[in-house]
Design an enzyme around this catalytic site. Structure first.
Site, mmCIF file in Angstrom:
data_model
loop_
_atom_site.group_PDB
_atom_site.id
_atom_site.type_symbol
_atom_site.label_atom_id
_atom_site.label_comp_id
_atom_site.label_asym_id
_atom_site.label_seq_id
_atom_site.Cartn_x
_atom_site.Cartn_y
_atom_site.Cartn_z
ATOM 1 N N LYS A 192 0.838 -1.200 0.000
ATOM 2 C CA LYS A 192 0.000 0.000 0.000
ATOM 3 C C LYS A 192 0.885 1.268 0.000
ATOM 4 O O LYS A 192 2.086 1.173 -0.173
ATOM 5 C CB LYS A 192 -0.973 -0.049 1.179
HETATM 6 C C1 LIG Z 1 -5.284 -4.474 1.383
HETATM 7 C C2 LIG Z 1 -6.754 -4.273 1.488
HETATM 8 C C3 LIG Z 1 -7.498 -4.636 2.610
HETATM 9 C C4 LIG Z 1 -6.921 -5.426 3.743
HETATM 10 O O1 LIG Z 1 -5.802 -4.849 4.264
HETATM 11 P P1 LIG Z 1 -4.922 -5.639 5.347
HETATM 12 O O2 LIG Z 1 -4.216 -4.508 6.037
HETATM 13 O O3 LIG Z 1 -4.005 -6.517 4.563
HETATM 14 O O4 LIG Z 1 -5.827 -6.391 6.235
HETATM 15 C C5 LIG Z 1 -8.829 -4.322 2.644
HETATM 16 N N1 LIG Z 1 -9.434 -3.716 1.624
HETATM 17 C C6 LIG Z 1 -8.761 -3.371 0.512
HETATM 18 C C7 LIG Z 1 -9.485 -2.685 -0.590
HETATM 19 C C8 LIG Z 1 -7.403 -3.663 0.401
HETATM 20 O O5 LIG Z 1 -6.750 -3.372 -0.725
#
Ligand SMILES: *Cc1c(COP(=O)(O)O)cnc(C)c1O
Length: 389
Positions: free
Chosen positions: A192
């Site tokens: 991210k």
């Molecule tokens: C990455 C992601 C999540 C989950 O994130 P984590 O921190 O890995 O639990 C939820 N929603 C979206 C749209 C994502 O891209």
């Protein structure tokens, strides 16, 4: 097949990040120490939100946001099929039902007009959702103004899944500020925008939601005499008031988060420069590029192109395989959530959300991360040109 040399996304860790984590490791607190409120303060300030609650990951953030919204058995949560499964699973954790709203064919986000139509039907059927989770797909918010207007009309709670959108803006204001959502969720997974290894947060301007989120993050336990139901037995005393979880982030993670947020503007600038460069490098190819209207609003977690398959002699899968063979770690975001076996067993079928399904047949996520060099990006464009020939 050669090893992947250029991934679709990756973290950027520098000396300042390493030093921030090392300082915590040498301190008295590895968890439940001062780094958590420090991270929450920076995060809330950046997003212009009143409160931020840091948790172990965005999936946990979505879970406690749904619980704080009062979602439970018999309730409904609606989200987009073009998302990571966690955006829907959070309802299932609460015993609630999930349904989906198809995507806008241009932004690839939940379509506010489709939402409006579905709400009108649901109202007649007495089956309105309690929560709607729009996802800021690839880093750009959905049509949050329209969704907020519908929330006021139909009385649902808006949880924006902004896992892709740390640092993004919408109508000139930071995503997370709460103008159009009751709660906003961020993810700090390494692919991210900024990372804490694993990590997530819920942002809100509502004091009651904030109190509930804080409680659920840590076992539903309070040490605040003002919140206790009984009298304190002594200095050791605490009370568990509700069934919460251990969804805490560590102090090492929070310190990394503070350090990463100091680099956020540089990350965003680089991602946006890469988007502009892709537009030039891919010009003239039979592709649908991401809409450019939100170029400086989106955080550009992903750079997705859609193949114009009618204009090429290769299949989507062949293009994908050729790129992977050439060492380009392309990916696909997302397999429509309703098509996963778990959701099919709940009754969902192919054909229910045709825009998301058509998108899935054409989409490819090209490499996009702050550390991607111009040279590597040019290799990606060259390999894509070769692959679709
Ligand atoms: C990455 C992601 C999540 C989950 O994130 P984590 O921190 O890995 O639990 C939820 N929603 C979206 C749209 C994502 O891209």
């Amino acid at each position: 097949m050669s090893a992947t040399t250029i991934p679709y996304g990756r973290q950027s860790i520098d000396e300042s990040d390493l030093a921030a984590v090392a300082r915590v490791l040498a301190s008295d607190w590895l968890t439940q120490g001062p780094a958590i409120p420090a991270f929450e303060a920076v995060l809330a300030q950046r997003a212009q939100a009143k409160h931020a609650v840091a948790v172990s990951n965005a999936t946990a953030a979505l879970h406690i946001a749904c619980l704080a919204a009062g979602l439970g058995p018999g309730d409904r949560l609606w989200t987009t099929p073009n998302t990571f499964v966690a955006s829907a699973n959070c309802a299932r954790y609460c015993g609630a039902d999930v349904d989906f709203v198809d995507i806008d064919p241009h932004t690839w986000c939940l379509d506010a007009m489709a939402l409006e139509r579905k709400l009108a039907h649901a109202e007649r059927a007495g089956a309105l959702p309690k929560v709607v989770v729009p996802v800021a797909f690839a880093g750009r918010s959905a049509d949050m103004r329209a969704i907020k207007r519908l929330a006021e009309r139909y009385g649902f709670i808006v949880i924006e899944d902004a896992s892709h959108a740390v640092g993004a803006t919408y109508e000139g204001r930071p995503v997370g500020c709460g103008d159009f959502a009751d709660m906003t969720v961020f993810s700090f997974h390494p692919v991210k925008i900024v990372t804490t290894g694993e990590g997530g947060a819920v942002l809100t301007n509502d004091d009651a939601l904030h109190a509930r989120l804080s409680s659920l993050r840590s076992h539903g336990i309070t040490r605040d005499p003002g919140k206790m139901e009984g009298e304190s037995d002594g200095p050791w005393y605490y009370e568990m008031l509700e069934l919460g979880f251990n969804y805490r982030m560590t102090d090492m993670q929070a310190a990394l988060g503070v350090s990463q947020l100091a680099r956020l503007d540089a990350f965003l600038a680089r991602r946006r420069a890469l988007v502009r460069r892709y537009a030039t490098l891919l010009d003239g190819l039979p592709l649908v590029l991401p809409q450019s209207d939100a170029l400086d609003d989106s955080a550009w977690h992903l750079y997705v192109v859609r193949l114009r398959l009618d204009a090429m002699a290769v299949t989507h899968r062949q293009v994908f395989e050729r790129l992977r063979q050439a060492g380009i770690g392309v990916n696909l975001h997302y397999i429509p959530v309703h098509l996963h076996p778990y959701y099919r067993r709940l009754g969902f079928t192919p054909g229910q959300f045709p825009e998301a399904e058509q998108y899935y047949r054409e989409a490819i996520s090209l490499p996009m991360y702050a550390g991607l060099t111009d040279e590597a990006q040019s290799v990606v464009a060259d390999e894509l040109r070769k692959a679709i020939r």
